[in-house]
Scaffold this motif. Structure first.
Motif, short mmCIF file in Angstrom:
data_model
loop_
_atom_site.label_atom_id
_atom_site.label_comp_id
_atom_site.label_asym_id
_atom_site.label_seq_id
_atom_site.Cartn_x
_atom_site.Cartn_y
_atom_site.Cartn_z
N ASN A 1 0.81 -1.10 0.02
CA ASN A 1 -0.01 0.01 0.13
C ASN A 1 0.73 1.17 -0.08
O ASN A 1 0.55 2.38 0.17
CB ASN A 1 -0.74 -0.06 1.28
CG ASN A 1 -2.10 -1.47 0.98
OD1 ASN A 1 -2.55 -1.30 0.11
ND2 ASN A 1 -2.27 -1.57 2.32
N ARG B 1 2.51 4.48 -1.59
CA ARG B 1 2.30 5.29 -2.73
C ARG B 1 3.48 5.90 -3.24
O ARG B 1 3.34 6.14 -4.54
CB ARG B 1 1.28 6.16 -2.41
CG ARG B 1 -0.27 5.67 -1.87
CD ARG B 1 -0.89 6.85 -1.83
NE ARG B 1 -1.32 7.76 -2.93
CZ ARG B 1 -1.89 9.00 -3.04
NH1 ARG B 1 -2.48 9.47 -1.89
NH2 ARG B 1 -1.99 9.63 -3.91
N THR C 1 3.90 7.58 1.94
CA THR C 1 2.54 7.52 2.28
C THR C 1 2.01 5.97 2.18
O THR C 1 2.02 5.55 0.94
CB THR C 1 1.67 8.45 1.42
OG1 THR C 1 1.69 9.79 1.81
CG2 THR C 1 0.09 7.89 1.59
N THR D 1 -1.25 3.91 2.32
CA THR D 1 -2.69 4.05 2.28
C THR D 1 -3.35 3.38 3.25
O THR D 1 -3.18 2.28 3.60
CB THR D 1 -3.16 3.23 0.82
OG1 THR D 1 -2.57 4.39 -0.06
CG2 THR D 1 -4.67 3.77 0.90
N GLY D 2 -4.33 4.05 3.97
CA GLY D 2 -4.93 3.53 5.36
C GLY D 2 -4.36 3.85 6.48
O GLY D 2 -4.87 3.62 7.43
N LEU D 3 -2.98 4.01 6.69
CA LEU D 3 -2.56 4.51 7.81
C LEU D 3 -2.55 5.72 8.19
O LEU D 3 -2.80 6.73 7.50
CB LEU D 3 -0.89 4.02 7.83
CG LEU D 3 -0.44 2.81 7.80
CD1 LEU D 3 1.15 2.63 7.88
CD2 LEU D 3 -1.05 1.94 8.87
N PRO E 1 -5.31 7.63 9.55
CA PRO E 1 -6.32 8.31 8.92
C PRO E 1 -6.99 9.60 9.60
O PRO E 1 -7.33 10.68 8.64
CB PRO E 1 -7.39 7.20 8.85
CG PRO E 1 -7.16 6.42 9.79
CD PRO E 1 -5.56 6.40 10.07
N GLN F 1 -5.19 12.41 7.76
CA GLN F 1 -5.26 12.46 6.33
C GLN F 1 -6.33 13.65 5.87
O GLN F 1 -7.22 13.67 6.32
CB GLN F 1 -5.58 11.08 5.62
CG GLN F 1 -5.89 11.08 4.22
CD GLN F 1 -6.01 9.39 3.54
OE1 GLN F 1 -6.16 8.71 4.47
NE2 GLN F 1 -6.36 9.56 2.25
#
Length: 312
Positions: A124, A126, A149, A151-153, A155, A158
Motif C-alpha cells: 500500500n 504510494r 504515504t 494508504t490506510g495508515l 487516517p 489525512q
C-alpha cells in the motif's frame, strides 16, 4: 674521522627529534546539490561564505538520471561517507517504491545509478520521496531515510487535499549500499511529515522537517531532537519559518550560527533562516542569493583542491 662520525650522528639525532610544525587545515568550499524543473538532473552551486551561491558549469547538469521508471532526479542529497567517497540518493519518481543511488570520488565521474526498492515490501505504499543520508561514524554505517504515504495508515491526519498524501518518515541502514536493512518507521509526529534532514549537534541529533499538514495549512519547517540517530525523536517544536510555504531544509553551521536553507516553492525562490540557539530564528532570505530556478537539495563541503578540479 671520529670527530666527523660524531658530528653526523649528532646531526641525525637532532633531525629525527625535530617536531615539524602542523600544516594549516586545507580551506573548504561549500557546495549545494540541487535540481531544476521537474527533476532534470544534478546541479551544483558553490559558496565561500554561505550567503552568496553561484552555479558551477554554467548551471548545466553534472549527472542525468537513469534510475527508475520515470527517470527523475529530485531532492538530490550528497554526503561524504566514511570511505571518503561522495554518496548520493534522490527521488526517482512520484509513485515508485524506491530511491536512486550513485557514488563518486570527484563529483564528476559517477558509478552506475541504482534503484533501491526500500518500500517494495509494502503493497500500500504510494511513493518514496525526498531521501537523505546521515553517516553514523560510531557504527560505521549509513542511515537512509525518506517520506512515504501508506494508504490506510494514520487516517486521523489525512486530508482530501494534496491528493490525500499522508506521509511519515521511514528508514533503513547500510554499510555499503548493497546490503540494506529492513525498512522501519523513523518518525511519527502526529501529523503529515516530509523532508526530514538530520545533523549531529555534539551529543544529540537534530532533525529539521516539514509539517505538510494541509487543513489547516502548516507547510512550514520545524525541529525535533534525539539522543540517538534512529530515535526516538521528540515532538516537533514551533515553526522556524514564516508566513509562506517552505520545504526541503538543509543546514550549514557557520561559527555559532545555524543556517537552514529551504525552498519557497510557491514563490519560486530559495529562503533561509538563522539561529545561534536553535530556538530563536531570524529570516535572512533577503541576505542570500542562489542560481535562478534552483530547487532544493543539500549542502556539503569539499576541499579547495577538489573544488578547483570542479572549476576546470
Amino acid at each position: 674521522m671520529k670527530q666527523l662520525l660524531s658530528f653526523l650522528l649528532l646531526s641525525i639525532t637532532l633531525i629525527s627529534c625535530t617536531v615539524l610544525p602542523k600544516q594549516p587545515a586545507q580551506e573548504e568550499v561549500y557546495l549545494f546539490s540541487y535540481f531544476k524543473g521537474n527533476g532534470d538532473g544534478l546541479h551544483l552551486a558553490y559558496s565561500q561564505d554561505g550567503y552568496q551561491w553561484k552555479a558551477l558549469k554554467n548551471d548545466s547538469i553534472f549527472l542525468k538520471p537513469t534510475a527508475g521508471i520515470d527517470k527523475l532526479m529530485r531532492d538530490p542529497c550528497i554526503i561524504r561517507g566514511g570511505d571518503g567517497k561522495f554518496h548520493m540518493v534522490w527521488t526517482v519518481s512520484w509513485n515508485e517504491k524506491g530511491i536512486g543511488y550513485a557514488s563518486s570520488e570527484d563529483l564528476l565521474h559517477w558509478s552506475e545509478q541504482k534503484f533501491i526498492p526500500v518500500m517494495a515490501h509494502e503493497p500500500n505504499a504510494r511513493n518514496t520521496w525526498a531521501p537523505e543520508i546521515t553517516y553514523d561514524a560510531r557504527n560505521k554505517e549509513y542511515l537512509i531515510y525518506w517520506a512515504t504515504t501508506i494508504t490506510g495508515l494514520y487516517p486521523e491526519t489525512q486530508s482530501a487535499m494534496d491528493k490525500a498524501y499522508n506521509h511519515r518518515i521511514y528508514y533503513a541502514t547500510t554499510k555499503d549500499f548493497k546490503d540494506i536493512s529492513p525498512t522501519k518507521l523513523l518518525y511519527e509526529p502526529g501529523f503529515n511529515v516530509i523532508d526530514a534532514s538530520i545533523v549531529k549537534d555534539q551529543n544529540r541529533y537534530v532533525m529539521f522537517l516539514k509539517d505538510e499538514t494541509r487543513e489547516p495549512a502548516q507547510k512550514n519547517l520545524k525541529v525535533a531532537y534525539s539522543k540517538n540517530l534512529t530515535g526516538p525523536y521528540s515532538a516537533a517544536g514551533p515553526p522556524i519559518t514564516g508566513n509562506y510555504w517552505a520545504e526541503g531544509p538543509t543546514t550549514l553551521q557557520l561559527g555559532k550560527k545555524w543556517i537552514v536553507y529551504f525552498d519557497k516553492y510557491t514563490q519560486r525562490a530559495m529562503g533561509a533562516v538563522q539561529s545561534e540557539d536553535l530556538e530563536t530564528w531570524e529570516d535572512i532570505s533577503d541576505k542570500i542569493s542562489f542560481p535562478q530556478g534552483m530547487r532544493h537539495g543539500t549542502i556539503f563541503k569539499v576541499s579547495k583542491h577538489e573544488f578547483e578540479k570542479l572549476l576546470q
